[in-house]
Design a protein around this motif. Sequence first.
Motif, PDB file in Angstrom:
ATOM      1  N   HIS A 224       0.856  -1.198   0.000  1.00  0.00           N
ATOM      2  CA  HIS A 224       0.000   0.000   0.000  1.00  0.00           C
ATOM      3  C   HIS A 224       0.884   1.237   0.000  1.00  0.00           C
ATOM      4  O   HIS A 224       2.072   1.167   0.282  1.00  0.00           O
ATOM      5  N   ASP A 226       0.789   5.255   1.749  1.00  0.00           N
ATOM      6  CA  ASP A 226       0.096   5.963   2.819  1.00  0.00           C
ATOM      7  C   ASP A 226      -0.631   7.175   2.239  1.00  0.00           C
ATOM      8  O   ASP A 226      -0.171   7.778   1.271  1.00  0.00           O
ATOM      9  N   HIS A 281       4.848   0.097  -0.021  1.00  0.00           N
ATOM     10  CA  HIS A 281       5.530  -0.717   0.999  1.00  0.00           C
ATOM     11  C   HIS A 281       4.610  -1.787   1.551  1.00  0.00           C
ATOM     12  O   HIS A 281       3.389  -1.730   1.372  1.00  0.00           O
TER      13      HIS A 281
END
Length: 345
Positions: A224, A226, A281
């Motif tokens: 994903h 952020d 990440h």
Amino acid sequence: MIMSTLSEAYQDHPLHPHHVIPLDFDSVRALPDTHVWPPASHALESDDRLSIPTVDLTDPDAGKLVGQACEAWGAFQVTNHAIPLDLLREVESEARRLFSLPTEQKLKALRSPGGATGYGLARISPFFNKYMWHEGFTIMGSSIDHARDLWPNDYQRFCDAMEDYQKRMKELAITLMHLILKSLDISEEERTRVVSAGGASTALQLNSYPFCPDPNRAMGLAPHTDTSLLTILHQSTVNGLQIFKDGVGWVLVSPTNGSLVVNVGDLLHVLSNAQFPNVLHRVVLKENQQRLSLAYFYCLPSDFHISPLAPLNPTRMPLFRSVSVRDYIGIKAKNLEKALSLIRF
Ligand SMILES: C=C1C[C@]23C[C@H]1CC[C@H]2[C@@]12CCC[C@@](C)(C(=O)O1)[C@H]2[C@@H]3C(=O)O
Ligand SMILES: O=C(O)CCC(=O)C(=O)O
Ligand SMILES: [Fe+2]
């Protein structure tokens, strides 16, 4: 009352309870089929050529180095960041105290389906057909309501530690944001407009990846990016965080004592007009023990309109149309990784 908080933006996108309630990790003896993922593609072990840069914040060149790291990696580690090691240890130990509670106790602080704070699965869970081996606790501002539910007679030290940590993290985030925006040649007036808005909208996420009976077939946190401007991450001594670098693949980010990982999030990617990648990440379960991490998200209030900032000498056309943070969160709640392409011209 000003309704521009992040929690308000997330209320519009309630989740199904089975995407909120974590497994009873205490009682499982084997990895359930619902938690089995295809083998994670191999990650390179970090060596000197292939690890994110480390920047000493007291280095006179820190600004330039941070800018270069954001552009090349969308991530870096910081040392000499002025966050006391004792505070990192204290917050980690309070997080450990929380996740060590019996499941039924933790469920007393369960995030409500339309809520943003409390105990539960990662918000991205509905986008994957398998469950992650993960439990989280989200804090926005004061943690007193949920902490009281967890420890009716002993909640103060948890709240104090979380409050102190958020205050120190905010100061660090502001320092980093000024350095980063300066490296993009953004005027001081414009920098201040963004950074002062940012302070009003932050979140602290405590992450736990419990001991797993079959770590190689489980996923800690699925790939994903952020939603923040930037995220400041403290990881306990256990490996597991990997970032994806174009042309290279998954690169392990090993915890090093006292240093903090900084990630570029979606909002900074947009402000930078895509000059900084919003780093993809994930967390894999590498070692046979519980892993903890603390993620501080420095965001913008939901009524802030994000669009590429104009540098003092503009050279490139803006790649994104202007959209409020609230609308961006709404687009991402329905489309996850396609959200950015939906706001591109
Ligand atoms: C301020 C934020 C940032 C959130 C949502 C909200 C509170 C919880 C954060 C996380 C934490 C875990 C990964 C993530 C992807 C998730 O599922 O919940 C993050 C998400 C985001 O960065 O989008
Ligand atoms: O646990 C980690 O190292 C990463 C956590 C993370 O990516 C997040 O909370 O957004
Ligand atoms: Fe993350």
